[in-house]
Design a protein around this motif. Structure first.
Motif, PDB file in Angstrom:
ATOM      1  N   ILE A  10       0.753  -1.309  -0.107  1.00 40.03           N
ATOM      2  CA  ILE A  10       0.095   0.078  -0.124  1.00 40.03           C
ATOM      3  C   ILE A  10       0.986   1.253   0.029  1.00 40.03           C
ATOM      4  CG2 ILE A  10      -1.564   1.332   1.278  1.00 40.03           C
ATOM      5  CD1 ILE A  10      -3.055  -1.484   2.044  1.00 40.03           C
ATOM      6  N   GLY A  11       1.912   1.325   0.698  1.00 37.89           N
ATOM      7  CA  GLY A  11       2.762   2.224   0.807  1.00 37.89           C
ATOM      8  C   GLY A  11       3.555   2.485  -0.687  1.00 37.89           C
ATOM      9  N   LEU A  13       2.132   1.762  -3.481  1.00 50.16           N
ATOM     10  CA  LEU A  13       0.972   2.035  -4.510  1.00 50.16           C
ATOM     11  C   LEU A  13       0.778   3.410  -4.158  1.00 50.16           C
ATOM     12  CD1 LEU A  13      -1.673  -0.698  -4.082  1.00 50.16           C
ATOM     13  CD2 LEU A  13      -0.243  -0.068  -6.052  1.00 50.16           C
ATOM     14  N   SER A  14       0.875   4.097  -2.920  1.00 52.77           N
ATOM     15  CA  SER A  14       0.523   5.362  -2.818  1.00 52.77           C
ATOM     16  C   SER A  14       1.683   6.153  -3.387  1.00 52.77           C
ATOM     17  CB  SER A  14       0.610   5.728  -1.247  1.00 52.77           C
ATOM     18  OG  SER A  14       0.189   7.081  -0.845  1.00 52.77           O
ATOM     19  N   LEU A  15       3.043   5.749  -3.234  1.00 54.15           N
ATOM     20  CA  LEU A  15       4.131   6.471  -3.861  1.00 54.15           C
ATOM     21  C   LEU A  15       3.754   6.595  -5.312  1.00 54.15           C
ATOM     22  CD1 LEU A  15       7.301   4.864  -1.950  1.00 54.15           C
ATOM     23  CD2 LEU A  15       6.589   7.385  -2.121  1.00 54.15           C
ATOM     24  N   ILE A  16       3.338   5.433  -5.923  1.00 53.35           N
ATOM     25  CA  ILE A  16       3.238   5.523  -7.442  1.00 53.35           C
ATOM     26  C   ILE A  16       2.141   6.404  -7.883  1.00 53.35           C
ATOM     27  CG2 ILE A  16       2.049   4.163  -9.308  1.00 53.35           C
ATOM     28  CD1 ILE A  16       3.605   1.860  -8.055  1.00 53.35           C
ATOM     29  N   ILE A  17       1.093   6.557  -7.092  1.00 55.93           N
ATOM     30  CA  ILE A  17       0.008   7.399  -7.353  1.00 55.93           C
ATOM     31  C   ILE A  17       0.180   8.754  -7.380  1.00 55.93           C
ATOM     32  CG2 ILE A  17      -2.419   8.280  -6.510  1.00 55.93           C
ATOM     33  CD1 ILE A  17      -3.086   5.344  -5.705  1.00 55.93           C
ATOM     34  N   ALA A 155     -10.302  -6.810  -3.065  1.00 57.37           N
ATOM     35  CA  ALA A 155      -9.587  -6.414  -1.656  1.00 57.37           C
ATOM     36  C   ALA A 155      -9.815  -4.815  -1.693  1.00 57.37           C
ATOM     37  CB  ALA A 155      -8.056  -6.710  -1.940  1.00 57.37           C
ATOM     38  N   PRO A 156     -10.711  -4.364  -1.694  1.00 56.55           N
ATOM     39  CA  PRO A 156     -10.988  -2.904  -1.589  1.00 56.55           C
ATOM     40  C   PRO A 156     -10.140  -1.873  -0.771  1.00 56.55           C
ATOM     41  CG  PRO A 156     -12.829  -4.133  -0.402  1.00 56.55           C
ATOM     42  CD  PRO A 156     -11.898  -4.989  -1.032  1.00 56.55           C
ATOM     43  N   PHE A 157      -9.426  -2.683   0.451  1.00 48.54           N
ATOM     44  CA  PHE A 157      -8.646  -1.958   1.342  1.00 48.54           C
ATOM     45  C   PHE A 157      -7.353  -1.414   0.760  1.00 48.54           C
ATOM     46  CE2 PHE A 157      -7.206  -6.229   1.408  1.00 48.54           C
ATOM     47  CZ  PHE A 157      -5.668  -6.042   1.353  1.00 48.54           C
ATOM     48  N   VAL A 158      -7.047  -1.658  -0.573  1.00 51.65           N
ATOM     49  CA  VAL A 158      -5.932  -1.119  -1.115  1.00 51.65           C
ATOM     50  C   VAL A 158      -6.250   0.481  -1.772  1.00 51.65           C
ATOM     51  CG1 VAL A 158      -4.930  -3.272  -2.175  1.00 51.65           C
ATOM     52  CG2 VAL A 158      -6.752  -1.739  -3.446  1.00 51.65           C
ATOM     53  N   LEU A 159      -7.656   0.875  -1.518  1.00 50.97           N
ATOM     54  CA  LEU A 159      -7.988   2.310  -1.904  1.00 50.97           C
ATOM     55  C   LEU A 159      -7.387   3.209  -0.992  1.00 50.97           C
ATOM     56  CD1 LEU A 159     -11.639   1.661  -2.946  1.00 50.97           C
ATOM     57  CD2 LEU A 159      -9.864   2.219  -4.505  1.00 50.97           C
ATOM     58  N   LYS A 160      -6.786   2.692  -0.012  1.00 52.92           N
ATOM     59  CA  LYS A 160      -6.165   3.541   1.146  1.00 52.92           C
ATOM     60  C   LYS A 160      -4.967   4.156   0.687  1.00 52.92           C
ATOM     61  CE  LYS A 160      -5.652   0.318   4.373  1.00 52.92           C
ATOM     62  NZ  LYS A 160      -5.052  -0.245   5.668  1.00 52.92           N
ATOM     63  N   TRP A 165      -0.321  10.030   2.947  1.00 54.83           N
ATOM     64  CA  TRP A 165       0.378   9.646   4.328  1.00 54.83           C
ATOM     65  C   TRP A 165       0.958   8.312   4.160  1.00 54.83           C
ATOM     66  CZ3 TRP A 165      -0.042   5.813   8.116  1.00 54.83           C
ATOM     67  CH2 TRP A 165       0.394   6.046   9.259  1.00 54.83           C
ATOM     68  N   PHE A 166       0.197   7.267   3.582  1.00 53.97           N
ATOM     69  CA  PHE A 166       0.912   5.952   3.453  1.00 53.97           C
ATOM     70  C   PHE A 166       2.180   6.022   2.705  1.00 53.97           C
ATOM     71  CE2 PHE A 166      -3.617   5.161   4.206  1.00 53.97           C
ATOM     72  CZ  PHE A 166      -3.459   4.148   5.399  1.00 53.97           C
ATOM     73  N   ALA A 167       2.239   6.724   1.631  1.00 57.39           N
ATOM     74  CA  ALA A 167       3.689   6.987   0.806  1.00 57.39           C
ATOM     75  C   ALA A 167       4.589   7.670   1.924  1.00 57.39           C
ATOM     76  CB  ALA A 167       3.496   7.973  -0.225  1.00 57.39           C
ATOM     77  N   LEU A 168       4.379   8.563   2.656  1.00 58.84           N
ATOM     78  CA  LEU A 168       5.412   9.084   3.512  1.00 58.84           C
ATOM     79  C   LEU A 168       5.814   8.207   4.391  1.00 58.84           C
ATOM     80  CD1 LEU A 168       3.953  12.803   3.518  1.00 58.84           C
ATOM     81  CD2 LEU A 168       5.897  12.081   2.451  1.00 58.84           C
ATOM     82  N   ASN A 169       4.706   7.429   5.119  1.00 57.24           N
ATOM     83  CA  ASN A 169       5.032   6.687   6.149  1.00 57.24           C
ATOM     84  C   ASN A 169       5.797   5.434   6.012  1.00 57.24           C
ATOM     85  OD1 ASN A 169       4.284   5.517   8.842  1.00 57.24           O
ATOM     86  ND2 ASN A 169       3.287   3.912   7.751  1.00 57.24           N
ATOM     87  N   PHE A 170       5.762   4.993   4.423  1.00 54.42           N
ATOM     88  CA  PHE A 170       6.320   3.837   3.890  1.00 54.42           C
ATOM     89  C   PHE A 170       7.951   4.276   3.945  1.00 54.42           C
ATOM     90  CE2 PHE A 170       8.828   2.181   0.215  1.00 54.42           C
ATOM     91  CZ  PHE A 170       8.575   0.949   0.301  1.00 54.42           C
ATOM     92  N   ILE A 171       8.142   5.397   3.613  1.00 56.42           N
ATOM     93  CA  ILE A 171       9.789   5.766   3.528  1.00 56.42           C
ATOM     94  C   ILE A 171      10.289   6.231   4.848  1.00 56.42           C
ATOM     95  CG2 ILE A 171      11.174   7.815   2.727  1.00 56.42           C
ATOM     96  CD1 ILE A 171       9.122   8.357   0.348  1.00 56.42           C
ATOM     97  N   TYR A 172       9.564   6.440   5.692  1.00 55.74           N
ATOM     98  CA  TYR A 172       9.652   6.718   7.120  1.00 55.74           C
ATOM     99  C   TYR A 172      10.180   5.243   7.792  1.00 55.74           C
ATOM    100  CZ  TYR A 172       9.514   7.728  12.019  1.00 55.74           C
ATOM    101  OH  TYR A 172       9.924   7.954  13.327  1.00 55.74           O
ATOM    102  N   ARG A 173       9.382   4.430   7.627  1.00 57.86           N
ATOM    103  CA  ARG A 173       9.252   3.109   8.083  1.00 57.86           C
ATOM    104  C   ARG A 173      10.673   2.284   7.709  1.00 57.86           C
ATOM    105  NH1 ARG A 173       6.264  -0.497   6.942  1.00 57.86           N
ATOM    106  NH2 ARG A 173       4.639   0.648   5.449  1.00 57.86           N
TER     107      ARG A 173
END
Length: 525
Positions: A10-11, A13-17, A155-160, A165-173
Motif C-alpha cells: 500500500i505504501g 502504491l501510494s508512492l506510485i499514485i 481487496a477494496p482496502f488497497v484504496l487507502k 500519508w501511506f507514501a510518506l509513512n512507507f519511506i519513514y518506516r
C-alpha cells in the motif's frame, strides 16, 4: 530487501499514485505544457523561452549548457524505453503453458525483430499508422481498467493508497531502503518528458485530455496489481499472472495487446526524440540532419533517418546486453529523472522572471520532489544506469562539437549588417564598370549579408547591372510555391522572395522563369 507485506504494498502504491500526480500531472501536463512556442514543447523550447529573459552572458551560458544535458539525457532514455517495454511484453510468452520452456535467446531474438520492424516503419510516418493506434489503445486501457477494478473489488482496502500519508509513512518506516525504492517507483512516470516533447505532434489540449483518462486507468490497474501482489507475494510478472488468474482464456489476446501497446508507447518516445532533434536543428544546436516531412496536415510529423538508425542500433545493443526486463529496470529511469530535474529548474526560473509567483512556488515544490527521485536514482548507476549516461554522451558530445564549430565559423565569416552593406554598395555600383545581365545571390536573410556577397562585389569588383538577392522561406502549410519581388534596396539591387510549403520539392528554375528572371550567373555562399 523490502518484503511485499500489505503495509509495504500500500505504501508503494501510494508512492506510485502521487508520483503520477506530481511528476506527470503537475510538472508536465500543467506547468510545462503552459510553456510553449508555436505549439512545440521540450527542453529546447524552455531554453528558447528563458534565454531572452536573462540579463547576463553567464546565465545564458549556464541555461544553454543545462539544455544540452537535458536533451542528451532524454535521448539516452529514448533508447532504454523501447528496449524495456518490448522486452517486458515479450517475456509474457513464458507464462503460456506450452511456452514455458522457450529459450531465453528466442525471446531476445523476437524482441530484436520487433524493434527492427518498429524502426523500419518510422519512415512511413506516424499519420499513416496512427489509424490503428486509437482502437488498440482504447482496448488496452479498457482491459487494464477492467482487470484493475476486479482486483480492487476483491481487496477494496488497497484504496487507502490514495492517501499520501501511506507514501510518506512507507519511506519513514523503511529508512534508506524505502528511499532507494523511489528509483524503481519513478518507472511509472518515465513517459512524462516525452509527453511534453511530443506536444508539437498532437497539441496541448489532446494530450491533457488523454492524460486525464489515462491517469485514472493507471490508478485502477496499479491498485488491482497491488491487491493481487498482497494475495500472491511470490508473483514475478504481476500483471500477466493477474490476467491468468482472472481470465486464463483471454491471456494470449491480452499478451498480443500488451505487445502492441508497448510498440505504440515506444513510438511516442521515438517521435518525441524526432521533435527534439528537429528543434535542435532549427535552433542551430544540432547538425543539419536530413529531415523528411511525413504528413501533409501536420508539419511537426517528421522522420530523421540518421537519428532513427542510431536509436535502432542502440536499442539492439541494450536488448542484447541486458537480455531481461528486470535487469534493464535496474538501469532504467536515472536518465529521465535527470531530464525532469533540469525541466523543473528551467520552469521555476521562467516563472520567477515572469513574476508568476504562484506557479513558481508550485514549481519549486515539484523541483524538490524530482531532486529526491534523482538522488535516489544514483543508486542505479553501478547497476547499469551508466549505459544511459554512455548513450547520452554521444548526442552531448555531438552538440558540444557542433556548437563550438558554429561559434568559430560565425567569428570567421561574420556577416555584414544590411545598412553597412548598402553604405559600401551604393558608391561601388556608381563608380565601377558593370557587367551586363542579371546576377542572383542566395541569402538566408535580408537583414544580414553573407561575406561571400560583399567579397564578390567589393574585393573582386564583380558587379552586374541587375543584382538580385534571393531568399527562400519555408511556410507552416504543406503545399504551395509563390515567388515575388519584395522591393529595391538601391539602384541595381533587388530582393526576390520564394515562399514554399514545407512538403514542396522546389523547382527554382520554374519560379525564376515565371517571374521573368533570366540570370546570367548564380552565386551561392
Amino acid at each position: 530487501l523490502i518484503m511485499p507485506t500489505p503495509d509495504n504494498v500500500i505504501g508503494v502504491l501510494s508512492l506510485i499514485i502521487w508520483t503520477l500526480i506530481i511528476l506527470v500531472g503537475v510538472e508536465y501536463a500543467w506547468l510545462a505544457m503552459s510553456l510553449g512556442r508555436k505549439g512545440e514543447g521540450g527542453t529546447i523550447v524552455l531554453k528558447e523561452i528563458l534565454v531572452p529573459l536573462l540579463t547576463s552572458n553567464r546565465q545564458v551560458t549556464l541555461v544553454t549548457f543545462l539544455s544540452f544535458i537535458g536533451i542528451s539525457l532524454l535521448m539516452g532514455d529514448g533508447v532504454l524505453t523501447p528496449a524495456m517495454s518490448i522486452l517486458s511484453a515479450v517475456e509474457g510468452i513464458l507464462l503460456i503453458p506450452d511456452c514455458s520452456g522457450v529459450s531465453h535467446y528466442v525471446l531476445i531474438g523476437l524482441a530484436s525483430l520487433i524493434a527492427l520492424l518498429l524502426f523500419i516503419l518510422q519512415k512511413k510516418g506516424v499519420e499513416r499508422v496512427a489509424a490503428a493506434f486509437g482502437p488498440v489503445m482504447i482496448i488496452w486501457f479498457s482491459a487494464l481498467a477492467i482487470t484493475g477494478f476486479i482486483g480492487i473489488f476483491k481487496a477494496p482496502f488497497v484504496l487507502k493508497a490514495i492517501n499520501p500519508w501511506f507514501a510518506l509513512n512507507f519511506i519513514y518506516r523503511n529508512g534508506f531502503a524505502g528511499f532507494f525504492v523511489l528509483s524503481e517507483v519513478i518507472l511509472c512516470a518515465t513517459g512524462g518528458e516525452a509527453l511534453y516533447a511530443d506536444m508539437g505532434h498532437l497539441g496541448r489540449r489532446p494530450i491533457i485530455q488523454g492524460w486525464f483518462i489515462v491517469f485514472w486507468v493507471l490508478v485502477l490497474t496499479y491498485l488491482g496489481q497491488g491487491a493481487f501482489l498482497i494475495a500472491y507475494p511470490a508473483a514475478k510478472y504481476v500483471l500477466y499472472e493477474m490476467i491468468l488468474s482472472q481470465a486464463s482464456a483471454l491471456y494470449i489476446p491480452f499478451l498480443v495487446l500488451s505487445l502492441l501497446a508497448s510498440i505504440i508507447g515506444s513510438q511516442a518516445m521515438i517521435s518525441g526524440i524526432f521533435s527534439i532533434v528537429y528543434q535542435g536543428i532549427m535552433t542551430n544546436m544540432l547538425p543539419m540532419f536530413h529531415v523528411e516531412y511525413t504528413s501533409s496536415k501536420l508539419r511537426s510529423q517528421i522522420y530523421v533517418g540518421f537519428v532513427n538508425w542510431f536509436l535502432l542500433v542502440s536499442v539492439l545493443i541494450i536488448i542484447f546486453h541486458f537480455q531481461e526486463s528486470h535487469s534493464l529496470a535496474a538501469a532504467y529511469g536515472f536518465a529521465v529523472t535527470g531530464s525532469m530535474t533540469l525541466t523543473a529548474i528551467m520552469m521555476t526560473w521562467i516563472f520567477y522572471l515572469r513574476r508568476c509567483y504562484g506557479r513558481m512556488a508550485i514549481s519549486i515544490g515539484v523541483m524538490m520532489v524530482v531532486l529526491t527521485f534523482f538522488v535516489s536514482g544514483t543508486y542505479k548507476i553501478p547497476h547499469g544506469a551508466y549505459w544511459s549516461i554512455l548513450i547520452s554522451l554521444i548526442p552531448f558530445s555531438t552538440i558540444l562539437i557542433y556548437t563550438y564549430g558554429q561559434r568559430r565559423l560565425v567569428k570567421a565569416i561574420k556577416p555584414m549588417h544590411l545598412s553597412d552593406f548598402l553604405e559600401a554598395y551604393v558608391p561601388t555600383y556608381q563608380a565601377i564598370n558593370k557587367i551586363k545581365g542579371s546576377a542572383l545571390f542566395f541569402v538566408r536573410s535580408i537583414d544580414s549579408v553573407q561575406p561571400y556577397l560583399s567579397q564578390t562585389m567589393f574585393k573582386n569588383n564583380i558587379v552586374y547591372e541587375d543584382n538580385i538577392m534571393i531568399s527562400i522561406i519555408t511556410r507552416d502549410d504543406p503545399f504551395g510555391v509563390i515567388g515575388f519581388f519584395k522591393g529595391n534596396l538601391a539602384d541595381g539591387l533587388r530582393i526576390f522572395e520564394i515562399h514554399m510549403g514545407y512538403m514542396e520539392v522546389l523547382d527554382i528554375d520554374k519560379v525564376l522563369h515565371n517571374a521573368g528572371i533570366e540570370p546570367k550567373v548564380i552565386f551561392y555562399g
